[in-house]
Design a protein around this motif. Structure first.
Motif, PDB file in Angstrom:
ATOM      1  N   PHE A  47       0.827  -1.203   0.000  1.00  0.00           N
ATOM      2  CA  PHE A  47       0.000   0.000   0.000  1.00  0.00           C
ATOM      3  C   PHE A  47       0.863   1.256   0.000  1.00  0.00           C
ATOM      4  CE2 PHE A  47      -2.180   3.286   2.519  1.00  0.00           C
ATOM      5  CZ  PHE A  47      -3.255   3.530   1.674  1.00  0.00           C
ATOM      6  N   PHE A  48       1.872   1.285   0.884  1.00  0.00           N
ATOM      7  CA  PHE A  48       2.740   2.451   0.927  1.00  0.00           C
ATOM      8  C   PHE A  48       3.601   2.567  -0.323  1.00  0.00           C
ATOM      9  CE2 PHE A  48       1.885   2.036   5.541  1.00  0.00           C
ATOM     10  CZ  PHE A  48       1.299   3.278   5.707  1.00  0.00           C
ATOM     11  N   TRP A  49       3.981   1.444  -0.886  1.00  0.00           N
ATOM     12  CA  TRP A  49       4.726   1.458  -2.147  1.00  0.00           C
ATOM     13  C   TRP A  49       3.868   2.086  -3.242  1.00  0.00           C
ATOM     14  CZ3 TRP A  49       9.688  -0.557  -3.096  1.00  0.00           C
ATOM     15  CH2 TRP A  49      10.069  -0.574  -4.424  1.00  0.00           C
ATOM     16  N   ALA A  50       2.569   1.735  -3.263  1.00  0.00           N
ATOM     17  CA  ALA A  50       1.661   2.291  -4.264  1.00  0.00           C
ATOM     18  C   ALA A  50       1.474   3.794  -4.081  1.00  0.00           C
ATOM     19  CB  ALA A  50       0.310   1.582  -4.194  1.00  0.00           C
ATOM     20  N   LEU A  51       1.489   4.249  -2.846  1.00  0.00           N
ATOM     21  CA  LEU A  51       1.291   5.676  -2.595  1.00  0.00           C
ATOM     22  C   LEU A  51       2.491   6.527  -2.997  1.00  0.00           C
ATOM     23  CD1 LEU A  51      -0.538   5.817   0.845  1.00  0.00           C
ATOM     24  CD2 LEU A  51      -1.474   6.313  -1.401  1.00  0.00           C
ATOM     25  N   TRP A  52       3.696   6.057  -2.671  1.00  0.00           N
ATOM     26  CA  TRP A  52       4.840   6.927  -2.835  1.00  0.00           C
ATOM     27  C   TRP A  52       5.783   6.576  -3.986  1.00  0.00           C
ATOM     28  CZ3 TRP A  52       3.424   6.251   2.455  1.00  0.00           C
ATOM     29  CH2 TRP A  52       2.997   7.429   3.053  1.00  0.00           C
ATOM     30  N   ILE A  53       5.841   5.335  -4.406  1.00  0.00           N
ATOM     31  CA  ILE A  53       6.882   4.984  -5.381  1.00  0.00           C
ATOM     32  C   ILE A  53       6.289   4.665  -6.752  1.00  0.00           C
ATOM     33  CG2 ILE A  53       8.781   3.396  -5.879  1.00  0.00           C
ATOM     34  CD1 ILE A  53       9.168   3.192  -2.830  1.00  0.00           C
ATOM     35  N   ASN A  54       5.528   3.571  -6.836  1.00  0.00           N
ATOM     36  CA  ASN A  54       5.008   3.150  -8.129  1.00  0.00           C
ATOM     37  C   ASN A  54       3.626   2.533  -7.911  1.00  0.00           C
ATOM     38  OD1 ASN A  54       4.507   2.105 -10.624  1.00  0.00           O
ATOM     39  ND2 ASN A  54       6.525   1.148 -10.871  1.00  0.00           N
ATOM     40  N   ALA A  55       2.620   3.135  -8.486  1.00  0.00           N
ATOM     41  CA  ALA A  55       1.240   2.724  -8.216  1.00  0.00           C
ATOM     42  C   ALA A  55       0.932   1.319  -8.743  1.00  0.00           C
ATOM     43  CB  ALA A  55       0.269   3.729  -8.814  1.00  0.00           C
ATOM     44  N   ILE A  56       1.344   1.015  -9.953  1.00  0.00           N
ATOM     45  CA  ILE A  56       0.995  -0.280 -10.554  1.00  0.00           C
ATOM     46  C   ILE A  56       1.633  -1.431  -9.776  1.00  0.00           C
ATOM     47  CG2 ILE A  56       1.185  -1.691 -12.635  1.00  0.00           C
ATOM     48  CD1 ILE A  56      -0.794   0.587 -12.901  1.00  0.00           C
ATOM     49  N   VAL A  57       2.913  -1.321  -9.493  1.00  0.00           N
ATOM     50  CA  VAL A  57       3.614  -2.380  -8.764  1.00  0.00           C
ATOM     51  C   VAL A  57       3.053  -2.514  -7.347  1.00  0.00           C
ATOM     52  CG1 VAL A  57       5.856  -3.101  -7.850  1.00  0.00           C
ATOM     53  CG2 VAL A  57       5.704  -2.110 -10.133  1.00  0.00           C
ATOM     54  N   GLY A  58       2.764  -1.395  -6.705  1.00  0.00           N
ATOM     55  CA  GLY A  58       2.226  -1.429  -5.355  1.00  0.00           C
ATOM     56  C   GLY A  58       0.854  -2.061  -5.275  1.00  0.00           C
ATOM     57  N   VAL A  59      -0.004  -1.746  -6.246  1.00  0.00           N
ATOM     58  CA  VAL A  59      -1.352  -2.332  -6.257  1.00  0.00           C
ATOM     59  C   VAL A  59      -1.273  -3.837  -6.503  1.00  0.00           C
ATOM     60  CG1 VAL A  59      -3.531  -2.377  -7.522  1.00  0.00           C
ATOM     61  CG2 VAL A  59      -2.529  -0.209  -6.879  1.00  0.00           C
ATOM     62  N   LYS A  60      -0.417  -4.254  -7.419  1.00  0.00           N
ATOM     63  CA  LYS A  60      -0.255  -5.690  -7.668  1.00  0.00           C
ATOM     64  C   LYS A  60       0.260  -6.408  -6.425  1.00  0.00           C
ATOM     65  CE  LYS A  60       0.591  -5.486 -12.642  1.00  0.00           C
ATOM     66  NZ  LYS A  60       1.584  -5.727 -13.706  1.00  0.00           N
ATOM     67  N   ALA A  61       1.233  -5.822  -5.758  1.00  0.00           N
ATOM     68  CA  ALA A  61       1.779  -6.432  -4.538  1.00  0.00           C
ATOM     69  C   ALA A  61       0.726  -6.489  -3.436  1.00  0.00           C
ATOM     70  CB  ALA A  61       3.003  -5.647  -4.062  1.00  0.00           C
ATOM     71  N   THR A  62      -0.081  -5.442  -3.326  1.00  0.00           N
ATOM     72  CA  THR A  62      -1.115  -5.408  -2.300  1.00  0.00           C
ATOM     73  C   THR A  62      -2.172  -6.473  -2.537  1.00  0.00           C
ATOM     74  OG1 THR A  62      -0.747  -3.048  -1.985  1.00  0.00           O
ATOM     75  CG2 THR A  62      -2.823  -3.938  -1.176  1.00  0.00           C
ATOM     76  N   VAL A  63      -2.631  -6.585  -3.765  1.00  0.00           N
ATOM     77  CA  VAL A  63      -3.662  -7.577  -4.090  1.00  0.00           C
ATOM     78  C   VAL A  63      -3.132  -8.996  -3.888  1.00  0.00           C
ATOM     79  CG1 VAL A  63      -5.064  -8.511  -5.965  1.00  0.00           C
ATOM     80  CG2 VAL A  63      -4.921  -6.051  -5.627  1.00  0.00           C
ATOM     81  N   THR A  64      -1.910  -9.236  -4.316  1.00  0.00           N
ATOM     82  CA  THR A  64      -1.309 -10.551  -4.131  1.00  0.00           C
ATOM     83  C   THR A  64      -1.165 -10.885  -2.643  1.00  0.00           C
ATOM     84  OG1 THR A  64      -0.098 -10.303  -6.196  1.00  0.00           O
ATOM     85  CG2 THR A  64       0.702 -11.974  -4.667  1.00  0.00           C
ATOM     86  N   ALA A  65      -0.741  -9.922  -1.853  1.00  0.00           N
ATOM     87  CA  ALA A  65      -0.565 -10.154  -0.417  1.00  0.00           C
ATOM     88  C   ALA A  65      -1.901 -10.395   0.283  1.00  0.00           C
ATOM     89  CB  ALA A  65       0.159  -8.974   0.214  1.00  0.00           C
TER      90      ALA A  65
END
Length: 57
Positions: A23-41
Motif C-alpha cells: 500500500f505504501f509502495w503504491a502511494l509513494w513509489i510506483n502505483a501499478i507495482v504497489g497495487v499488484k503487490a497489495t492484491v497478491t498479499a
C-alpha cells in the motif's frame, strides 16, 4: 498439526504486513507495482489463514 497451523498463521501475519508495504509502495513509489503487490498479499493472507484455520480444528 498444531505446529503447522501456527506456521500458516505466521505466514498470514507476514502477508498482512506485506499488504501494508504494498500500500505504501503504491502511494509513494510506483502505483501499478504497489497495487499488484497489495492484491497478491491480500489473497495470500486469506489462503494462509484459511489453511491455518482448517489445520487448527
Amino acid at each position: 498439526m498444531k505446529i503447522l497451523a501456527k506456521l500458516f498463521y505466521a505466514l498470514a501475519i507476514s502477508a498482512m504486513l506485506a499488504t501494508a508495504v504494498g500500500f505504501f509502495w503504491a502511494l509513494w513509489i510506483n502505483a501499478i507495482v504497489g497495487v499488484k503487490a497489495t492484491v497478491t498479499a491480500i489473497f495470500s493472507a486469506l489462503i494462509f489463514a484459511c489453511v491455518g484455520t482448517s489445520l487448527d480444528h
